[in-house]
Design a protein around this motif. Structure first.
Motif, PDB file in Angstrom:
ATOM      1  N   LEU A 291       0.829  -1.208   0.000  1.00 31.37           N
ATOM      2  CA  LEU A 291       0.000   0.000   0.000  1.00 31.37           C
ATOM      3  C   LEU A 291       0.865   1.260   0.000  1.00 31.37           C
ATOM      4  N   SER A 295       1.238   4.033  -3.059  1.00 32.28           N
ATOM      5  CA  SER A 295       1.064   5.481  -2.882  1.00 32.28           C
ATOM      6  C   SER A 295       2.285   6.238  -3.408  1.00 32.28           C
ATOM      7  N   ASN A 302       0.486   9.970   1.396  1.00 31.32           N
ATOM      8  CA  ASN A 302      -0.506   9.348   2.274  1.00 31.32           C
ATOM      9  C   ASN A 302       0.211   8.811   3.514  1.00 31.32           C
ATOM     10  N   TRP A 303       0.458   9.689   4.474  1.00 32.54           N
ATOM     11  CA  TRP A 303       1.292   9.306   5.624  1.00 32.54           C
ATOM     12  C   TRP A 303       0.597   8.287   6.523  1.00 32.54           C
ATOM     13  N   GLY A 304      -0.722   8.193   6.444  1.00 28.54           N
ATOM     14  CA  GLY A 304      -1.440   7.199   7.236  1.00 28.54           C
ATOM     15  C   GLY A 304      -0.969   5.781   6.918  1.00 28.54           C
ATOM     16  N   ARG A 305      -0.630   5.552   5.662  1.00 28.41           N
ATOM     17  CA  ARG A 305      -0.133   4.230   5.284  1.00 28.41           C
ATOM     18  C   ARG A 305       1.243   3.970   5.902  1.00 28.41           C
ATOM     19  N   LEU A 307       2.195   5.259   8.803  1.00 32.26           N
ATOM     20  CA  LEU A 307       1.894   5.004  10.216  1.00 32.26           C
ATOM     21  C   LEU A 307       1.449   3.561  10.428  1.00 32.26           C
ATOM     22  N   ALA A 308       0.551   3.101   9.566  1.00 33.44           N
ATOM     23  CA  ALA A 308       0.051   1.730   9.686  1.00 33.44           C
ATOM     24  C   ALA A 308       1.185   0.729   9.483  1.00 33.44           C
ATOM     25  N   GLY A 335       2.360  12.844  15.137  1.00 33.74           N
ATOM     26  CA  GLY A 335       1.259  11.899  14.996  1.00 33.74           C
ATOM     27  C   GLY A 335      -0.021  12.470  14.447  1.00 33.74           C
ATOM     28  N   MET A 336       0.009  13.703  13.964  1.00 30.74           N
ATOM     29  CA  MET A 336      -1.213  14.299  13.417  1.00 30.74           C
ATOM     30  C   MET A 336      -0.933  15.027  12.105  1.00 30.74           C
ATOM     31  N   THR A 337      -1.935  15.031  11.239  1.00 32.20           N
ATOM     32  CA  THR A 337      -1.812  15.706   9.949  1.00 32.20           C
ATOM     33  C   THR A 337      -1.537  17.196  10.148  1.00 32.20           C
TER      34      THR A 337
ATOM     35  N   GLY B  77      -4.238   8.218  13.939  1.00 29.64           N
ATOM     36  CA  GLY B  77      -3.211   9.232  13.736  1.00 29.64           C
ATOM     37  C   GLY B  77      -3.759  10.585  14.137  1.00 29.64           C
ATOM     38  N   ILE B 112      -6.899   7.717   7.266  1.00 33.27           N
ATOM     39  CA  ILE B 112      -6.170   8.015   8.493  1.00 33.27           C
ATOM     40  C   ILE B 112      -5.780   9.486   8.512  1.00 33.27           C
ATOM     41  N   ASP B 178      -5.207   0.099   5.178  1.00 31.57           N
ATOM     42  CA  ASP B 178      -5.348   1.211   6.104  1.00 31.57           C
ATOM     43  C   ASP B 178      -6.753   1.734   5.958  1.00 31.57           C
TER      44      ASP B 178
END
Lengths: 386, 386
Positions: A291, A295, A302-305, A307-308, A335-337, B77, B112, B178
């Motif tokens: 994933l 990206s 897509n930083w959430g990926r 993090l996951a 840890g936050m957008t 996140g 996320i 994710d």
């Protein structure tokens, strides 16, 4: 320049008919005499016949006079007949150049499941030995003869203070290679004993080839060899180590750049981990995520990926400290957008090769992992029948 | 039928405006009173806020009265604001239906990085509770409201001897999800205490959802919940376990069949391993290999890739014993390619869903892993900006 840059080594390549259409498919790297050598082999639980034979020969500790390498056939998944074929290959080389079979290492790459046809190699050996010379062109012929799905030969040279390290490599698939085995041969004219070479090579492999996202899913045939002719005498081991690592790093980057179907090389840099080993595990989890790599293809910050993927590494880190930058722009902090981000500008900056910087805490551990984007072309390519 | 099949449960779904275009995006599953419940949460090192809140609420051991689930936002996140949002969501549900906040579990799925907008949920809650009923249609509304990139709602029911187990799930990406978090809620009208439910659920998850190739790379939000109303009284725990596993298995297969971009579901069956755990690790290594899954897309009975993947699992097995069948045809026996194979016939048999049988030795360990082919469409899909 590659394996012939260091004094005391010759190389050559020939078309022996293992591959179709007269392509070069057998390479020979020779030292003028048996010299100290080290190797790092795949940790795959189903090692190919040439890996088993080379490991045994190296264990005899007689030094290495020659490395014979073929493309077009991995000689893996071939049982006892495969072992016989690999041994016969070493014997034939030994007879041709006048040394012991145990002084010859064997490497193979190509499709798994077919036994190497030794006759093709023995038939070509007299011509191959005649064309094994110390020139740059002959080094390139050897580097070309080991290619499979690679599009270009991969060579690198480090000019040290009074010594040289040169190397050639092949490797095209980025993850879980099979046809895309990673092979590399490095030579140096510095003098060093086998144990020193082994220590230097293992450390260099750990931070370079093992930081391509290949680790943990090594192929049946992966092999890296380092031989030292000693022609220029002893050198500072740290300087030699630096040279070996530089050559490995250049070759690893060349492998990434030539990865099947990839459109860009992405460097994943982890900082703030508990130690370097933890950083490498976190970086590999990121670089190994389909994933995340999809990206990179987008491209999509897509930083959430990320993090996951970090969370899947089973290594302690602080999710609340995670700060992610794409191509120099911070998209998530602590840890936050990041609010009000100019996403289009970030996407533009991800157009070519780029670096993803990931901070995972306040530790001193860091690592750099090379990967590529995962593309539709990769899947189409690897979905084709071999 | 899904979560409303068991007596004592109601469900509903509503469009609260978290997703665009009036799509259903909030689901509620309610028990008539607080009932024993168990859950298996992601082992991801960066668990989402709803996971943290639900784990805490379940730890209070007050039973579960309701599960509120939303799509369109993973609330992962998101740091402290995310935790506040998840807690506020539970509180709002508790106020609306008249229970303690600790009797409410919260699940979220979607992109996320954005904090859940609690106001959207609280605004919709009165209507949602009014539409939370015991019918099959209302169960389907709930199952629909939790979808993200899924194309169809996923529901399953097991009709036991005097009891029912029903469930709903979502999950679309096959690997390293994710946005494609795996969520599932199961209900039963059998009576069982929390510890029994926990034991039954953990075992069922291990052999079903964890045998999709999702394990080891769980998302930030993965959650499976099992609640027991006890309306029909006690039943044989083994019978209940069988029902729970059957529902989990059906839901897992439905998730695989609906995987992003996949064209076929492939069952990887491992036999002959030292024990079941070893078999699962070997099977996961195969099902997690991008090269293997690309060859499923081909389709190409490229057993060498299977061998290389097995070898990467770091689990002892016998390469010389490896026997691989695609769709019932043996292509490699005892570690070597079967001669004179009719490859075209094998390829034809791989046209739809198929099974790969892999024998790795003479042990009694076996496992079955579900995966899909890796397709160019998967990469294109996941390369898109979210």
């Amino acid at each position: 320049m590659s394996v012939t840059a260091a004094k005391g080594f010759r190389a050559g390549g020939i078309a022996a008919g293992i591959k179709p259409d007269g392509q070069l498919d057998v390479a020979l790297v020779m030292a003028d005499r048996a010299v100290p050598a080290a190797a790092v082999f795949t940790r795959n639980g189903a090692p190919a016949a040439p890996v088993q034979v080379s490991r045994r020969h190296l264990g005899e500790d007689l030094g290495v006079r020659a490395v014979i390498l073929n493309s077009g056939c991995a000689n893996a998944g071939t049982g006892e007949p495969g072992l016989v074929a690999a041994s016969e290959t070493a014997k034939a080389v030994a007879t041709e150049i006048g040394c012991l079979p145990e002084e010859v290492l064997v490497c193979s790459t190509g499709p798994i499941g077919d036994v190497l046809e030794v006759g093709l190699i023995t038939g070509a050996l007299p011509d191959l030995v005649g064309q094994t010379l110390a020139s740059a062109a002959h080094g390139t012929a050897a580097a070309t003869a080991i290619l499979t799905t690679d599009t270009v030969p991969k060579e690198a040279t480090f000019w040290g203070d009074g010594f040289v390290v040169g190397g050639m490599a092949k490797g095209a698939g980025m993850i879980r290679p099979d046809m895309a085995t990673m092979l590399a041969v490095l030579t140096t004219d510095a003098a060093a004993d086998r144990d020193t070479l082994q220590r230097i090579l293992r450390r260099a492999v750990e931070t370079t080839f093992n930081c391509l996202n290949v680790d943990g899913c090594e192929s049946t045939n992966d092999t890296v060899i380092l031989a030292a002719s000693g022609e220029v005498g002893g050198v500072d081991p740290e300087a030699l180590a630096e040279g070996v690592e530089a050559v490995c790093r250049d070759l690893a980057r060349a492998i990434a750049a030539d990865a099947e179907g990839a459109t860009r090389v992405v460097t994943v840099r982890i900082r703030g981990a508990a130690d370097d080993a933890a950083a490498r595990l976190l970086g590999r989890a990121v670089a190994d995520s389909a994933l995340v790599r999809s990206s990179f293809y987008g491209p999509d910050p897509n930083w959430g990926r990320i993090l996951a993927a970090l969370g899947s590494a089973r290594v302690p880190f602080d999710p609340e400290a995670v700060t992610v930058s794409y191509a120099g722009t911070v998209v998530a902090r602590d840890g936050m957008t990041v609010p009000d981000l100019d996403v289009d500008a970030v996407v533009d900056a991800m157009a070519g090769d780029f670096t993803v910087d990931v901070v995972v805490g306040t530790g001193l551990g860091e690592a750099e992992i090379l990967t590529t984007d995962l593309t539709p072309e990769y899947v189409t390519f690897n979905g084709g029948r071999s």
